[in-house]
Scaffold this motif. Structure first.
Motif, PDB file in Angstrom:
ATOM      1  N   ILE A   1       2.109   0.707  -2.991  1.00  0.00           N
ATOM      2  CA  ILE A   1       3.307   1.188  -3.671  1.00  0.00           C
ATOM      3  C   ILE A   1       3.391   0.454  -5.006  1.00  0.00           C
ATOM      4  O   ILE A   1       3.959  -0.645  -5.090  1.00  0.00           O
ATOM      5  N   PRO A   2       2.805   1.024  -6.058  1.00  0.00           N
ATOM      6  CA  PRO A   2       2.837   0.353  -7.356  1.00  0.00           C
ATOM      7  C   PRO A   2       4.245   0.364  -7.961  1.00  0.00           C
ATOM      8  O   PRO A   2       5.040   1.254  -7.686  1.00  0.00           O
ATOM      9  N   ASP A   3       4.533  -0.654  -8.758  1.00  0.00           N
ATOM     10  CA  ASP A   3       5.798  -0.683  -9.482  1.00  0.00           C
ATOM     11  C   ASP A   3       5.797   0.420 -10.527  1.00  0.00           C
ATOM     12  O   ASP A   3       4.753   0.790 -11.063  1.00  0.00           O
ATOM     13  N   CYS A   4       6.983   0.931 -10.811  1.00  0.00           N
ATOM     14  CA  CYS A   4       7.130   1.988 -11.814  1.00  0.00           C
ATOM     15  C   CYS A   4       8.348   1.660 -12.671  1.00  0.00           C
ATOM     16  O   CYS A   4       9.384   1.246 -12.148  1.00  0.00           O
ATOM     17  N   ARG A   5       8.225   1.856 -13.962  1.00  0.00           N
ATOM     18  CA  ARG A   5       9.328   1.527 -14.864  1.00  0.00           C
ATOM     19  C   ARG A   5      10.521   2.455 -14.691  1.00  0.00           C
ATOM     20  O   ARG A   5      11.626   2.135 -15.095  1.00  0.00           O
ATOM     21  N   THR A   6      10.291   3.611 -14.093  1.00  0.00           N
ATOM     22  CA  THR A   6      11.362   4.591 -13.922  1.00  0.00           C
ATOM     23  C   THR A   6      11.432   5.011 -12.456  1.00  0.00           C
ATOM     24  O   THR A   6      10.436   5.457 -11.903  1.00  0.00           O
ATOM     25  N   VAL A   7      12.598   4.869 -11.851  1.00  0.00           N
ATOM     26  CA  VAL A   7      12.772   5.343 -10.482  1.00  0.00           C
ATOM     27  C   VAL A   7      13.787   6.481 -10.417  1.00  0.00           C
ATOM     28  O   VAL A   7      13.839   7.208  -9.432  1.00  0.00           O
ATOM     29  N   ARG A   8      14.584   6.621 -11.458  1.00  0.00           N
ATOM     30  CA  ARG A   8      15.544   7.724 -11.578  1.00  0.00           C
ATOM     31  C   ARG A   8      15.431   8.287 -12.976  1.00  0.00           C
ATOM     32  O   ARG A   8      15.402   7.548 -13.951  1.00  0.00           O
ATOM     33  N   LEU A   9      15.385   9.598 -13.048  1.00  0.00           N
ATOM     34  CA  LEU A   9      15.296  10.231 -14.355  1.00  0.00           C
ATOM     35  C   LEU A   9      16.320  11.362 -14.420  1.00  0.00           C
ATOM     36  O   LEU A   9      16.127  12.421 -13.824  1.00  0.00           O
TER      37      LEU A   9
ATOM     38  N   LYS B   1      14.078   0.966  -3.272  1.00  0.00           N
ATOM     39  CA  LYS B   1      15.523   1.148  -3.143  1.00  0.00           C
ATOM     40  C   LYS B   1      15.788   2.219  -2.085  1.00  0.00           C
ATOM     41  O   LYS B   1      14.984   3.129  -1.888  1.00  0.00           O
ATOM     42  N   GLY B   2      16.929   2.133  -1.421  1.00  0.00           N
ATOM     43  CA  GLY B   2      17.276   3.077  -0.367  1.00  0.00           C
ATOM     44  C   GLY B   2      17.279   4.523  -0.811  1.00  0.00           C
ATOM     45  O   GLY B   2      16.867   5.417  -0.071  1.00  0.00           O
ATOM     46  N   PHE B   3      17.703   4.781  -2.052  1.00  0.00           N
ATOM     47  CA  PHE B   3      17.754   6.154  -2.543  1.00  0.00           C
ATOM     48  C   PHE B   3      16.372   6.749  -2.783  1.00  0.00           C
ATOM     49  O   PHE B   3      16.233   7.949  -2.976  1.00  0.00           O
ATOM     50  N   GLN B   4      15.308   5.930  -2.738  1.00  0.00           N
ATOM     51  CA  GLN B   4      13.944   6.421  -2.948  1.00  0.00           C
ATOM     52  C   GLN B   4      13.254   6.857  -1.653  1.00  0.00           C
ATOM     53  O   GLN B   4      12.119   7.327  -1.688  1.00  0.00           O
ATOM     54  N   GLU B   5      13.927   6.744  -0.533  1.00  0.00           N
ATOM     55  CA  GLU B   5      13.282   7.008   0.751  1.00  0.00           C
ATOM     56  C   GLU B   5      12.716   8.425   0.851  1.00  0.00           C
ATOM     57  O   GLU B   5      11.591   8.618   1.305  1.00  0.00           O
ATOM     58  N   THR B   6      13.481   9.424   0.446  1.00  0.00           N
ATOM     59  CA  THR B   6      12.990  10.805   0.541  1.00  0.00           C
ATOM     60  C   THR B   6      11.765  11.015  -0.340  1.00  0.00           C
ATOM     61  O   THR B   6      10.800  11.666   0.066  1.00  0.00           O
ATOM     62  N   ALA B   7      11.779  10.453  -1.549  1.00  0.00           N
ATOM     63  CA  ALA B   7      10.619  10.570  -2.439  1.00  0.00           C
ATOM     64  C   ALA B   7       9.408   9.873  -1.830  1.00  0.00           C
ATOM     65  O   ALA B   7       8.285  10.394  -1.889  1.00  0.00           O
ATOM     66  N   PHE B   8       9.625   8.716  -1.209  1.00  0.00           N
ATOM     67  CA  PHE B   8       8.549   7.991  -0.553  1.00  0.00           C
ATOM     68  C   PHE B   8       7.965   8.794   0.609  1.00  0.00           C
ATOM     69  O   PHE B   8       6.738   8.932   0.732  1.00  0.00           O
ATOM     70  N   ILE B   9       8.832   9.325   1.456  1.00  0.00           N
ATOM     71  CA  ILE B   9       8.386  10.106   2.615  1.00  0.00           C
ATOM     72  C   ILE B   9       7.600  11.337   2.151  1.00  0.00           C
ATOM     73  O   ILE B   9       6.576  11.698   2.745  1.00  0.00           O
ATOM     74  N   THR B  10       8.056  11.980   1.086  1.00  0.00           N
ATOM     75  CA  THR B  10       7.358  13.154   0.553  1.00  0.00           C
ATOM     76  C   THR B  10       5.958  12.778   0.077  1.00  0.00           C
ATOM     77  O   THR B  10       4.982  13.470   0.398  1.00  0.00           O
ATOM     78  N   ALA B  11       5.862  11.693  -0.670  1.00  0.00           N
ATOM     79  CA  ALA B  11       4.541  11.243  -1.155  1.00  0.00           C
ATOM     80  C   ALA B  11       3.640  10.848   0.015  1.00  0.00           C
ATOM     81  O   ALA B  11       2.468  11.201   0.049  1.00  0.00           O
ATOM     82  N   TYR B  12       4.197  10.141   1.008  1.00  0.00           N
ATOM     83  CA  TYR B  12       3.425   9.727   2.163  1.00  0.00           C
ATOM     84  C   TYR B  12       2.896  10.927   2.943  1.00  0.00           C
ATOM     85  O   TYR B  12       1.726  10.958   3.335  1.00  0.00           O
ATOM     86  N   ALA B  13       3.751  11.919   3.150  1.00  0.00           N
ATOM     87  CA  ALA B  13       3.330  13.113   3.900  1.00  0.00           C
ATOM     88  C   ALA B  13       2.185  13.819   3.181  1.00  0.00           C
ATOM     89  O   ALA B  13       1.267  14.341   3.832  1.00  0.00           O
ATOM     90  N   TYR B  14       2.230  13.837   1.869  1.00  0.00           N
ATOM     91  CA  TYR B  14       1.159  14.483   1.099  1.00  0.00           C
ATOM     92  C   TYR B  14      -0.167  13.727   1.263  1.00  0.00           C
ATOM     93  O   TYR B  14      -1.222  14.338   1.408  1.00  0.00           O
TER      94      TYR B  14
END
Length: 140
Positions: A27-35, A124-137
């Motif tokens: 899980i690399p760091d990213c400068r942007t987590v919300r856009l 962050k907790g709000f990133q869970e859905t994005a994480f799960i989506t990436a993991y499933a892919y």
């Protein structure tokens, strides 16, 4: 392979980078987590939104943006702004965009459960859905 999981929520895209190399997830760091997309009626704002994603793809060497599909009708339907943001990603040159259905994600998670408790990822907790989506892919 490095992907960026994306959840469209209102007028905001929530992001999570996830990479897999030799069977190990990173899980690399990213400068942007919300856009946010502040003014979707303004074509300059739409172009800026799209440019930021193109720059993220270039800077972080993202192969694919993976978006969790939202229904077009019904109680949990996505809004017009979210679909505009989705289209902006799909039209990016040089970056693949995939849209995953909820049933596909559930099926992948049933076969390949996430090997770590989400709280231990450092996201962050709000990133869970994005994480799960990436993991499933990426799960194979």
């Amino acid at each position: 392979m490095r992907v960026c999981g994306v959840e469209m929520k209102g007028s905001e895209a929530i992001l999570c980078l996830l990479a897999i190399d030799s069977g190990l997830f990173d899980i690399p760091d990213c400068r942007t987590v919300r856009l946010p997309l502040l003014k979707d009626q303004d074509s300059e704002q739409m172009k800026k939104f799209q440019f930021v994603f193109a720059k993220l793809a270039e800077d972080y060497k993202i192969d694919t943006f993976v978006i969790r599909e939202r229904p077009q009708k019904g109680k949990f339907a996505g809004g017009a702004v979210g679909f505009k943001m989705e289209a902006a990603l799909q039209l990016l040159p040089n970056v693949k965009t995939e849209i995953l259905t909820s049933s596909f994600i559930k099926e992948k998670l049933a076969r390949h459960p996430v090997p770590i408790v989400f709280k231990e990822t450092g996201l962050k907790g709000f990133q869970e859905t994005a994480f799960i989506t990436a993991y499933a892919y990426l799960a194979k």
